[in-house]
Design a protein around this motif. Sequence first.
Motif, mmCIF file in Angstrom:
data_model
loop_
_atom_site.group_PDB
_atom_site.id
_atom_site.type_symbol
_atom_site.label_atom_id
_atom_site.label_comp_id
_atom_site.label_asym_id
_atom_site.label_seq_id
_atom_site.Cartn_x
_atom_site.Cartn_y
_atom_site.Cartn_z
ATOM 1 N N LEU A 94 0.851 -1.197 0.000
ATOM 2 C CA LEU A 94 0.000 0.000 0.000
ATOM 3 C C LEU A 94 0.885 1.244 0.000
ATOM 4 C CD1 LEU A 94 -2.717 -1.085 2.626
ATOM 5 C CD2 LEU A 94 -3.001 -0.937 0.141
ATOM 6 N N PRO A 95 0.386 2.395 -0.486
ATOM 7 C CA PRO A 95 1.215 3.609 -0.626
ATOM 8 C C PRO A 95 2.010 3.981 0.625
ATOM 9 C CG PRO A 95 -0.920 3.950 -1.623
ATOM 10 C CD PRO A 95 -0.983 2.615 -0.968
ATOM 11 N N GLU A 96 1.407 3.892 1.790
ATOM 12 C CA GLU A 96 2.093 4.248 3.031
ATOM 13 C C GLU A 96 2.150 3.082 4.015
ATOM 14 O OE1 GLU A 96 0.969 8.243 4.583
ATOM 15 O OE2 GLU A 96 -0.253 8.348 2.765
ATOM 16 N N GLY A 97 2.072 1.862 3.498
ATOM 17 C CA GLY A 97 2.176 0.683 4.353
ATOM 18 C C GLY A 97 1.106 0.666 5.434
ATOM 19 N N TYR A 98 1.526 0.440 6.660
ATOM 20 C CA TYR A 98 0.584 0.355 7.778
ATOM 21 C C TYR A 98 -0.034 1.710 8.123
ATOM 22 C CZ TYR A 98 1.748 -4.501 8.767
ATOM 23 O OH TYR A 98 1.884 -5.863 8.688
ATOM 24 N N ALA A 99 0.519 2.781 7.601
ATOM 25 C CA ALA A 99 -0.040 4.123 7.848
ATOM 26 C C ALA A 99 -1.006 4.543 6.748
ATOM 27 C CB ALA A 99 1.091 5.141 7.965
ATOM 28 N N SER A 100 -1.316 3.620 5.817
ATOM 29 C CA SER A 100 -2.209 3.963 4.700
ATOM 30 C C SER A 100 -3.638 4.143 5.190
ATOM 31 C CB SER A 100 -2.170 2.856 3.635
ATOM 32 O OG SER A 100 -0.878 2.746 3.085
ATOM 33 N N PHE A 101 -4.244 5.233 4.760
ATOM 34 C CA PHE A 101 -5.638 5.533 5.117
ATOM 35 C C PHE A 101 -6.547 4.656 4.260
ATOM 36 C CE2 PHE A 101 -9.499 8.172 4.583
ATOM 37 C CZ PHE A 101 -9.872 8.281 5.919
ATOM 38 N N LEU A 102 -7.514 3.981 4.875
ATOM 39 C CA LEU A 102 -8.331 3.000 4.156
ATOM 40 C C LEU A 102 -9.616 3.579 3.569
ATOM 41 C CD1 LEU A 102 -8.003 -0.122 6.474
ATOM 42 C CD2 LEU A 102 -6.656 0.515 4.470
ATOM 43 N N VAL A 138 -13.043 1.304 1.885
ATOM 44 C CA VAL A 138 -13.397 1.197 0.460
ATOM 45 C C VAL A 138 -12.177 1.000 -0.442
ATOM 46 C CG1 VAL A 138 -15.533 2.517 0.641
ATOM 47 C CG2 VAL A 138 -13.391 3.733 0.236
ATOM 48 N N ARG A 139 -10.984 1.285 0.069
ATOM 49 C CA ARG A 139 -9.796 1.179 -0.789
ATOM 50 C C ARG A 139 -9.214 -0.235 -0.830
ATOM 51 N NH1 ARG A 139 -6.780 6.952 0.716
ATOM 52 N NH2 ARG A 139 -8.579 8.247 0.226
ATOM 53 N N LEU A 140 -9.856 -1.176 -0.122
ATOM 54 C CA LEU A 140 -9.376 -2.559 -0.101
ATOM 55 C C LEU A 140 -10.367 -3.476 -0.799
ATOM 56 C CD1 LEU A 140 -8.117 -2.928 3.601
ATOM 57 C CD2 LEU A 140 -6.786 -2.289 1.576
ATOM 58 N N SER A 141 -9.862 -4.605 -1.282
ATOM 59 C CA SER A 141 -10.747 -5.628 -1.866
ATOM 60 C C SER A 141 -11.413 -6.415 -0.743
ATOM 61 C CB SER A 141 -9.934 -6.575 -2.740
ATOM 62 O OG SER A 141 -9.068 -7.373 -1.914
ATOM 63 N N GLY A 142 -12.378 -7.262 -1.116
ATOM 64 C CA GLY A 142 -13.091 -8.052 -0.117
ATOM 65 C C GLY A 142 -12.156 -8.959 0.672
ATOM 66 N N GLY A 143 -11.235 -9.634 -0.037
ATOM 67 C CA GLY A 143 -10.296 -10.540 0.637
ATOM 68 C C GLY A 143 -9.339 -9.799 1.551
#
Length: 592
Positions: free
Chosen positions: A474-482, A487-492
């Motif tokens: 993800l763009p900022e790893g664990y600091a990435s805003f979701l 909504v920025r992640l897939s179902g899995g």
Amino acid sequence: MPAESAAVDGKSKNLAILLELVTFIKPYKLKVAAALLALIFTASLTLSVGYGVRILIDQGFAQQSTQELTGAIQFILTITILISIGTFFRFYLVSSVGERVSADIRLAVFNHVIGLHPSYFETNGSGDIMSRLTTDTTLLQSIIGSSFSMAMRSALMCIGAVIMLFATNVKLTLIVLASVPFVLVPILFYGRRVRALSRQSQDSMSDVGSYAGEAIEHIKTVQSYSYENHEQRAFSKEVERAYDIGRRRVKQRAILISGVIVIVFSAIAGMLWVGGNDVIEGTMSAGDLGAFVFYAIMVASSVATISEVLGELQRAAGATERLIEILHVESHIAPPNGQVHDIEGLSSQVTFENVTFHYPSRPQHPAIEQLNLVANEGKVLALVGPSGAGKTTLFELLQRFYDPSEGKVTLGGVDVRCFDPSALRQQMALVPQQPALFSHDVMHNIRYGNPDATDEQVIEAAKKAHAHDFITKLPEGYASFLGERGVRLSGGQKQRIAIARAILKDPAILLLDEATSALDSESEHHVQQALEQLMKGRTTIIIAHRLSTIQHADQIAVLDQGRLVDIGRHNDLMQSCELYQRLVELQFKAIH
């Protein structure tokens, strides 16, 4: 809640409901006392300006004395500077108390709402609750910090000015006071109308917010069905209804204010005519008449301000009513009245003993009926059955979101009602079909399972959930805003974040609402691996949709319409249970 609402309605027929705010104001009584002192100080100084007016006319103008005129002007300027200093402290102190009290009420309502039983939210929309938390508390903030202060100042000035009127000329004062009943009647009559319309206005604005929030939340569905024009028209109707109520409220207030102004200044005109004749006849000095006019105008402006502020206080009464209404709601799920049972060290065996349950919104139809079921410690129990069989309801009863109508749910042989609800839920972790993610970064969402976890522990949980690899991309790893609801992640990916959260919580009991049922093959493989890691050594209850899950369960409970139809292992049920055979057959058809 009806009884509580009735109690609130009974109180709020007048401004008495505002007394409920005293509880929130009490902690700041020193600030309030200081503001009152500043108020009395400025009011006294303002009243003394009338003395300066008398000197200005009788000694400055009448005697043609420049020295007396200069002295009178200096007196008025000095008083004005002192009034401005006192007003600064009064305004600052009262406004800061208003801000603080508004924040305290908002916090109290949120803290209360967050602990209410889920059935409360079946009948009360989130939009309405949000409106009360934001719009109503903001309204109270302006009322306490501004309007209430103005009302007190005007009342004090009115009383002081009336006293000064009597001291100056009794006859003229009686003429002024004769108009008071004519002022009070419209205030009382229209005040009731304003209050009723204020409550309706706040409710309608809440409906507007709810409607807009729902449409925006489901924006993809709205656009997918090309429903934008329909939603625009429907929202326009809600807005127009709110506008119409607001317009009627403003109209009543305008009638009230303009009527008071006409009556008050008519009384002053009458007083001036009588007083002017007395000055001409020499029975009263021009300075006394000037001072009297000053005090009369102060009375008039104070009464006009009070009548205007009364409308604001009526709105505050409506807002307070809506907030107190929430605070008076008692949660149906609460810690036991007597001794709270210690949950530490108990077995994680779960038992449903002769349980019957009706949802409050559907009291005629049992969701669970006469059910007996055991989930053994460290084993996997799968729940299968058609839609509406009661599978999710069992999860909600176990977590004590609801209590059974009959029977009991036990953990380690102890009725769950004997535990503190928070301690009970701490023993469990739920991984639902649609995981709830928050508008925050990845670290926050995983740490929801254990707020005290270190970054290293969060990352370790993500690795066990097979989530670490995609998180690092993800763009900022664990600091990435979701984004909102992830909504920025897939179902899995959402599922693996939810599983990492459950791993971090390290629960004794795991509740899985078939986390792989809606995933593609690759996502299912990763999630299934993560679940196997999570289920080791824990009591696991699964709402099962996939045949793979059913086959690996230690026991399978077949439910239908809230009743237990059969229980056993897969091969046994294939021989003994017709409903199970049909469900498996449908599953094979779905796969092939």
